[in-house]
Design a protein around this motif. Structure first.
Motif, short mmCIF file in Angstrom:
data_model
loop_
_atom_site.label_atom_id
_atom_site.label_comp_id
_atom_site.label_asym_id
_atom_site.label_seq_id
_atom_site.Cartn_x
_atom_site.Cartn_y
_atom_site.Cartn_z
N VAL A 266 0.84 -1.20 0.00
CA VAL A 266 0.00 0.00 0.00
C VAL A 266 0.87 1.25 0.00
CG1 VAL A 266 -1.59 1.37 1.40
CG2 VAL A 266 -2.04 -1.05 1.03
N ALA A 267 1.94 1.24 0.77
CA ALA A 267 2.85 2.38 0.81
C ALA A 267 3.46 2.64 -0.57
CB ALA A 267 3.94 2.14 1.84
N LEU A 268 3.89 1.58 -1.24
CA LEU A 268 4.48 1.72 -2.58
C LEU A 268 3.46 2.27 -3.57
CD1 LEU A 268 6.47 -1.65 -2.71
CD2 LEU A 268 7.45 0.64 -2.47
N MET A 269 2.22 1.79 -3.50
CA MET A 269 1.17 2.27 -4.40
C MET A 269 0.86 3.75 -4.14
SD MET A 269 -1.44 -0.96 -4.95
CE MET A 269 -1.88 -1.28 -3.25
N TYR A 270 0.85 4.12 -2.87
CA TYR A 270 0.56 5.51 -2.50
C TYR A 270 1.63 6.45 -3.04
CZ TYR A 270 -0.31 9.57 0.52
OH TYR A 270 -0.56 10.84 1.02
N VAL A 271 2.88 6.08 -2.90
CA VAL A 271 3.98 6.91 -3.40
C VAL A 271 3.88 7.05 -4.91
CG1 VAL A 271 6.47 7.06 -3.70
CG2 VAL A 271 5.53 6.44 -1.48
N ARG A 272 3.56 5.95 -5.58
CA ARG A 272 3.42 5.99 -7.05
C ARG A 272 2.29 6.93 -7.45
NH1 ARG A 272 5.72 2.48 -10.86
NH2 ARG A 272 5.56 3.50 -12.87
N LEU A 273 1.19 6.89 -6.74
CA LEU A 273 0.05 7.77 -7.04
C LEU A 273 0.38 9.23 -6.77
CD1 LEU A 273 -2.86 5.64 -5.56
CD2 LEU A 273 -2.66 6.36 -7.95
N GLN A 274 1.09 9.47 -5.69
CA GLN A 274 1.38 10.85 -5.29
C GLN A 274 2.45 11.51 -6.16
OE1 GLN A 274 -1.44 11.36 -3.47
NE2 GLN A 274 -0.21 12.64 -2.13
N HIS A 275 3.43 10.71 -6.57
CA HIS A 275 4.59 11.29 -7.25
C HIS A 275 4.78 10.84 -8.69
CE1 HIS A 275 5.87 13.04 -3.44
NE2 HIS A 275 5.64 11.88 -2.87
N GLY A 276 4.06 9.80 -9.10
CA GLY A 276 4.11 9.37 -10.49
C GLY A 276 5.42 8.73 -10.91
N GLU A 277 6.25 8.39 -9.92
CA GLU A 277 7.54 7.77 -10.21
C GLU A 277 7.67 6.48 -9.41
OE1 GLU A 277 10.48 10.57 -9.09
OE2 GLU A 277 9.89 12.09 -10.54
N PRO A 278 8.53 5.58 -9.85
CA PRO A 278 8.76 4.38 -9.06
C PRO A 278 9.23 4.75 -7.66
CG PRO A 278 9.71 4.14 -11.24
CD PRO A 278 9.30 5.57 -11.12
N PRO A 279 8.62 4.21 -6.64
CA PRO A 279 9.00 4.58 -5.28
C PRO A 279 10.36 4.02 -4.90
CG PRO A 279 7.36 2.84 -5.25
CD PRO A 279 7.50 3.28 -6.67
N GLN A 280 11.03 4.71 -3.97
CA GLN A 280 12.31 4.25 -3.45
C GLN A 280 12.06 3.56 -2.12
OE1 GLN A 280 15.16 7.52 -3.25
NE2 GLN A 280 13.99 8.61 -4.81
N THR A 281 12.86 2.57 -1.80
CA THR A 281 12.80 1.93 -0.49
C THR A 281 14.15 2.08 0.19
OG1 THR A 281 13.41 -0.21 -1.43
CG2 THR A 281 11.06 0.25 -1.22
N VAL A 282 14.10 2.35 1.47
CA VAL A 282 15.33 2.51 2.24
C VAL A 282 15.19 1.79 3.57
CG1 VAL A 282 15.96 4.69 1.16
CG2 VAL A 282 14.55 4.71 3.19
#
Length: 208
Positions: free
Chosen positions: A192-208
């Motif tokens: 869900v976090a990865l999908m949210y970042v993609r929706l908000q920023h339109g880019e592949p999300p980063q994980t750290v």
């Protein structure tokens, strides 16, 4: 009578403004969101019991997988064969689980007053508040963000007209986000976090 969550939060803040948890009722001024998920024995809040809790923090475009919550509870008596078919969690998987009081302390410390993100997040919030309120006299204080609503609003804006498929699998596929350990609390929270970042920023999300 069902009391709206915003009204409950206001009342909770007044009741606890001078107590040890007063900081939880302060307006959140940071830039983090907590993606949260619970695995339970039933989709009925009154009947269900929590088996596991997963949460991960989001900061901007980054999903902080290194800063996460992964809790297993002691197996409840309501853990039956029917529920195991859905979440695949057996009593043997929870043998090292912790008691609810300890779990709630960890949740409050991790979430704080941050916004809470989830897929059908109100269910998870209500499940946690079912245990929080009898023990603390208040529920989670952060505002809730429903992933399916974020997705619906963006897709509807891009493609006017027609219905929007809000199933978890469909959203994941549409956003090209892999489903991680589906039907585990932490796996769903991270997805869900990865999908949210993609929706908000339109880019592949980063994980750290």
């Amino acid at each position: 009578m069902i009391i709206p969550r915003t009204i409950r939060r206001m009342k909770d803040r007044m009741d606890h403004k001078n107590g040890p948890y007063a900081h939880l009722f302060e307006p959140y001024e940071g830039d983090e969101v907590v993606s949260l998920d619970c695995e339970t024995t039933s989709l009925n809040v009154k009947e269900g019991e929590i088996l596991s809790i997963g949460a991960v923090k989001i900061k901007g475009r980054k999903v902080m997988t290194s800063d996460r919550l992964d809790i297993k509870l002691k197996p409840p008596k309501s853990l039956t064969g029917d529920s195991i078919k859905i979440h695949k969690i057996r009593a043997a998987d929870l043998v090292d689980g912790i008691y609810m009081d300890e779990a709630l302390e960890k949740v409050l410390e991790f979430v704080g007053n941050r916004p809470i993100l989830g897929y059908y997040v109100n269910y998870d919030v209500r499940m946690l508040e079912k245990y929080l309120r009898p023990r603390y006299g208040f529920g989670l204080t952060g505002k809730a963000i429903e992933l399916s609503h974020v997705y619906h609003d963006i897709i509807k804006w891009r493609h006017v007209g027609g219905d929007v498929d809000l199933r978890f699998d469909t959203i994941s596929k549409s956003l090209d986000i892999p489903m991680l350990e589906r039907h585990t609390a932490l796996g769903d929270a991270i997805t869900v976090a990865l999908m949210y970042v993609r929706l908000q920023h339109g880019e592949p999300p980063q994980t750290v």
